[in-house]
Design an enzyme around this catalytic site. Structure first.
Site, PDB file in Angstrom:
ATOM      1  CG  ASP A   1      -2.050   1.014   1.123  1.00  0.00           C
ATOM      2  OD1 ASP A   1      -2.532   1.274   0.012  1.00  0.00           O
ATOM      3  OD2 ASP A   1      -2.451   1.567   2.167  1.00  0.00           O
TER       4      ASP A   1
ATOM      5  CB  SER B   1      -6.734   2.637  -0.012  1.00  0.00           C
ATOM      6  OG  SER B   1      -5.364   2.962  -0.080  1.00  0.00           O
TER       7      SER B   1
ATOM      8  CD  GLN C   1      -4.377   1.444  -3.316  1.00  0.00           C
ATOM      9  OE1 GLN C   1      -3.827   2.432  -3.796  1.00  0.00           O
ATOM     10  NE2 GLN C   1      -4.073   0.971  -2.115  1.00  0.00           N
TER      11      GLN C   1
END
Length: 297
Positions: A215, A239, A289
């Site tokens: 991430d 996110s 993502q």
């Protein structure tokens, strides 16, 4: 407090142990776990921490030798460092080859993330993979920590503590981004990363650390195409969903190459992809993502 009185930065070994401790969730009942708070002190929980702790909860609810090979997570609310995170595991399926788990992460009774995870009994099969990109060795690159320290005089006071804090994961970008004068460029970036010091051999821990680090680069890739970042623009980022597929065994305390690209953005969202290679050329994981990239007036 003067500089002379400031506490010294933690050693690499201490930073690595901090990460191990952060991901060592506590079992408080059957299929119920409590995750430790982050200790960065900046209020908002890093999304990679929630993903990694949720993965640990899923892994600890399954019997070895089944190993996690994919996870899909949705973020619903930002987590707060003021409170621990509770992880509830739902055992959806246990078969001979695969097991599936759902994990619901909550704070003060409110869900902040849901995640599904699949685990597989190791087996052999047809194999192929993409080739590792031809990029400089991490030994020839400067760490992002040192790059940030070199520009300390340019960092606004309100960002300085967060921007310059010691990191538990050493990141070495191939083409360092411009934090204060971003320009539009191809939405593609490469960086090497690893834990700053060796950690234990537990493969589940290394998978959780990879999920944590996955991430760290993705969302910023989409912003490259537009020449914006959170330090120079009123850019709201978060996110929205995050997926990781783990292909091969690896060590997170050895160099891994993160190759990221963003094929699309629009409607205040950016879509990003990542491939993670071991230094020997093996493709060990893939990531995807979609995140919020909302530019405010």
């Amino acid at each position: 407090m003067t500089d002379e009185m400031a506490e010294p930065d933690p050693t690499p070994a201490q930073l690595a142990q901090n990460l191990v401790d952060l991901l060592d969730i506590e079992e408080i009942d059957t299929d119920l776990y409590r995750g430790k708070r982050g200790n960065d002190g900046f209020g908002r929980v890093f999304g990679g921490q929630v993903i990694a702790q949720a993965l640990q909860a899923a892994q600890r609810s399954a019997d070895e030798p089944k190993a996690a090979h994919s996870l899909h997570a949705y973020f619903m609310r930002p987590g707060a460092e003021d409170h621990p995170i509770i992880y509830r595991v739902v055992r959806d399926f246990d078969g001979k080859s695969f097991s599936t788990r759902r994990v619901i992460a909550t704070q003060r009774g409110v869900p902040i993330l849901t995640m599904s995870c699949s685990l597989q009994l190791p087996e052999q099969g047809l194999a192929h993979q993409d080739k590792i990109p031809d990029v400089p060795s991490p030994d020839d690159l400067v760490s992002e920590r040192d790059l940030r320290l070199a520009m300390i005089d340019d960092v606004p006071d309100r960002f300085r503590a967060n921007f310059l804090r010691p990191r538990m994961v050493d990141v070495r970008p191939i083409s360092p981004r411009s934090w204060f004068n971003p320009v539009k460029q191809e939405p593609r970036q490469y960086s090497w990363f690893r834990v700053v010091a060796p950690v234990a051999d537990d493969p589940a821990l290394h998978r959780a650390i990879l999920a944590y680090a996955s991430d760290m680069s993705l969302l910023g890739t989409a912003a490259l195409a537009h020449g914006v970042n959170w330090m120079t623009h009123k850019l709201q980022t978060a996110s929205l969903d995050h997926a990781v597929w783990i292909h091969e065994d690896f060590r997170a305390d050895e160099w891994l190459l993160y190759a990221c690209d963003s094929p699309w953005s629009g409607h205040a969202r950016g879509f990003n992809r990542g491939k993670i290679f071991a230094r020997d050329g093996r493709l060990v994981a893939s990531c995807a993502q979609e995140g919020l990239i909302r530019l405010r007036e």
